[in-house]
Design an enzyme around this catalytic site. Structure first.
Site: not given
Ligand code: GAL
Length: 680
Positions: A142, A298
């Site tokens: 990110e 994710e």
């Molecule tokens: C994203 C990140 C992850 C985790 C997640 C939590 O922004 O890539 O590592 O922190 O959020 O929602």
């Protein structure tokens, strides 16, 4: 279909790893993203390295047939680095340093950071490029998250170099930035700074260039790591995870350098516009590389930890959100994260394997979903002709239009999403592209609030109309050039001829009140009392057929020089002037201009007419409220996001069961993938 999660085994003793792998198989996990935050474990001191643990984890996963999306681990430098090399640290606009103790505290412009990151990536790439378990590479994490902009000495030096490359000489920079204004003229490069803290409004061209520069810094970091991985002989796809419409990173400029688009999406269960907003995000990702699948890298299985209130998803919502991704082009679904953390800032964040174990709804839903996805037959690639509508969304315009000192304050993403919503509600597929990518595969192009319009973008939109497309632009479009300067001669200098209209003045309206905004979002009762929108928040406009629409933000004063007037302002500062115009071209193309932001009913009316003129049909007609459809080649995805059951008819067979879909009642959150003969 890939299925899995971020896997952070370094947070657990080794005996837990065996259970992890066993459970992963139970949940139909095919792939995990490994090592994203492992730098301090891989390089515990400046001169020592430890890859043995990683060898062992990868070995265990490989033995179980689970693929690895191997991270380069460069997103969170170890504490020793800030102590030994403070020049890696990011700095805020007031000169305060960001220290370690969280994550992502480095300056992407720092040569030391880049050198140390390159050293780590070289070791990883050389060790694992040919490992049979490694199916993909996950560069950093990110980029720009938490620290969208930073102002270290390294950034200052790099910014000057970036400007020299862009403009050549200091005279050209002065011209581009309009520094004759307020005595800002630069005599030499050493005087040029990032936009540091200043008493009053800063130079908008400088602000715009700083956005461009920061976005390019993240991209340079990505490219450096990608090149190292390739140089080591790796042949797997390489990616870095995006965050949907994330303002600091111009993903449209990054996309050509990324093998497969990967996205992180964390919808707020309390957002009343959630299905629309997530559909927008998925379509934006799909549009970054038209005709190719992308991966949802994710999502949360349930609640997150980082909002003021972190509510759970409803029963079935996880699967419905997953279906939306798949229906809009995803070929892989991943979560943050595999096993809930025991310690640290994210210990309350949900995971596939919750702290409370496998008796949980979360585990049961996530593992069942894995089975369902595994049972899906191979899906068709998203196709160019899936979407016939291009909605223009442009990062440089986003940066420029949200600079201060404008006729009014605009939230560009929200406004574009309202236009998108009118199409989404009708079940129309949309590409979300910069103006240069509007092409003859589209039949309708909509370009709202395209304040900064590059020459190439204007040329593409003009070509589109001249070759028979239907374009709708406005309001507040084609105002400045790529350096945020007015073009000489007035406004609409590029699109005016094709539209047949001229723009005298913007006539901004008072911003809609909180109640009006809530009404647009569908979260307020119309007559909720106190701050009901005053009549000056909006204007009324009459269409030739007697329909009255409402508009907000602007009631532009237009000249319809060579265009038909389809609607006229009845109230407000431009009463009696044209509000909606159309110029029909010899090619059959049409150029529409709208001088206000129609309210939801108005948007629906305008969109209805545009779709009709462009002969664009929805995937399925007459959708019940709350039901969404999407097309991916010959597969139609239907999802009921609404609170009650809804009946939908789709000719075709359901992919998972092979049964005729026909006419079916879908319960709330229920979805289906239907192989259908319907084409666009
Ligand atoms: C994203 C990140 C992850 C985790 C997640 C939590 O922004 O890539 O590592 O922190 O959020 O929602």
């Amino acid at each position: 279909m890939l299925y899995g999660a971020d896997y952070n085994p370094e947070q657990w003793p080794e005996h837990v790893w065996d259970e992890d792998v066993e459970r992963m198989r139970e949940a139909s996990v095919t792939t995990v993203s490994l090592g994203i935050f492992s730098w301090s474990r891989l390089q515990p001191t400046p001169t020592t390295w430890d890859f043995d643990w990683l060898d062992r984890v990868i070995g265990k996963l490989h033995e179980a047939g689970i693929g690895v999306n191997l991270a380069t681990a460069t997103a969170s430098p170890p504490p020793w680095m800030s102590v030994e090399h403070p020049d890696v640290l990011a700095v805020d606009e007031n000169g305060a340093t960001y220290w370690h103790g969280s994550r992502q505290h480095y300056s992407p412009a720092s040569p030391t950071y880049r050198r140390l990151a390159a050293q780590l990536v070289t070791k990883l790439a050389e060790r694992y490029a040919h490992h049979p378990a490694v199916v993909m590479w996950h560069v950093n994490n990110e980029y720009g998250c938490h620290l969208p902009s930073e102002y270290s000495d390294a950034a200052q030096t790099a910014f000057r170099g970036w400007l020299q490359k862009r403009y050549g000489g200091i005279a050209e920079l002065n011209d581009a930035w309009g520094t004759a204004f307020w005595s800002q003229r630069y005599g030499q490069w050493e005087e040029v700074m990032p936009p540091l803290k200043a008493p009053y409004s800063r130079n908008p061209a400088q602000l715009l260039d700083y956005h461009r520069f920061m976005s390019d810094m993240w991209l340079e970091c990505y490219l450096a790591e990608r090149d190292i991985i390739r140089a080591a002989g790796a042949t797997q796809p390489i990616s870095t995870n995006m965050m949907g419409a994330f303002k600091p990173g111009n993903y449209q400029s990054w996309a050509p350098h990324i093998d497969v688009i990967t996205d992180d999406c964390y919808p707020d269960p309390l957002d009343p516009q959630r299905p629309r907003n997530t559909a927008f995000q998925r379509d934006l990702m799909r549009s970054l590389k038209p005709g190719t699948p992308w991966l949802l890298m994710e999502q949360a299985t349930d609640a997150v930890n980082w909002r003021r209130t972190n509510v759970s998803k409803q029963d079935g919502q996880l699967a419905a959100e997953t279906a939306q991704s798949v229906g809009r082009g995803a070929d892989g679904i991943f979560y943050f994260q595999w096993r809930q953390s025991r310690a640290g800032a994210e210990k309350f964040h949900s995971a596939m394997l919750p702290h409370a174990g496998t008796r949980t709804r979360t585990w049961q839903e996530a593992s069942a979903l894995g089975g369902q996805l595994a049972a899906l037959p191979e899906l068709p690639q998203p196709k160019d002709e899936d979407a016939r509508v291009a909605l223009v969304f442009d990062w440089e315009n986003w940066w420029a239009i949200e600079n201060p000192d404008h006729p009014t304050t605009l939230d560009y993403l929200s406004l574009v999403r309202e236009w998108y919503g009118a199409l989404h509600r009708r079940g129309v597929m949309v590409d979300i592209v910069p103006p240069e990518q509007v092409s003859d595969r589209h039949h309708l192009a909509i370009a709202p609030f395209l304040y900064l319009l590059r020459d190439e973008g204007a040329a593409a939109l003009t070509r589109f109309v001249e070759s028979g497309g239907v374009l709708c632009a406005g309001p507040f479009s084609d105002i400045v050039d790529a350096n945020d300067r007015f073009r000489l001669g007035g406004f609409l200098q590029q699109l005016g001829p094709v539209l047949g209209v001229g723009l005298e003045d913007f006539r901004a309206l008072p911003l809609p009140t909180a109640t009006a905004i809530a009404e647009r979002a569908g979260t307020a009762e119309i007559d909720s009392g106190g701050d009901h929108p005053s009549s000056s928040d909006h204007v009324e406009l009459d269409l030739a057929d007697g329909t009255t629409l409402r508009g907000t933000h602007f009631a532009e004063a237009l000249w319809a020089d060579d265009a038909e007037v389809l609607a006229t302002f009845r109230t407000g500062p431009s009463a009696t002037r044209p509000a909606l115009t159309r110029r029909v071209h010899e090619s059959g193309g049409q150029a529409w201009y709208v001088g206000t932001m129609p309210d939801p009913a108005g948007l629906d009316a305008v969109i209805g007419r545009l779709l009709h003129e462009a002969s664009v049909a929805p995937v399925i007609e007459n959708l019940p409220e709350g039901v969404e459809v999407a097309r991916r080649g010959d597969v139609v995805t239907v999802i009921n996001h609404g609170p009650t059951a809804a009946t939908v008819s789709i000719p075709g067979t359901e992919l998972l069961t092979g049964e005729e879909f026909g006419s079916r009642e879908l319960a709330p959150q229920e979805f289906a993938f239907v192989k259908s003969a319907i084409t666009s």
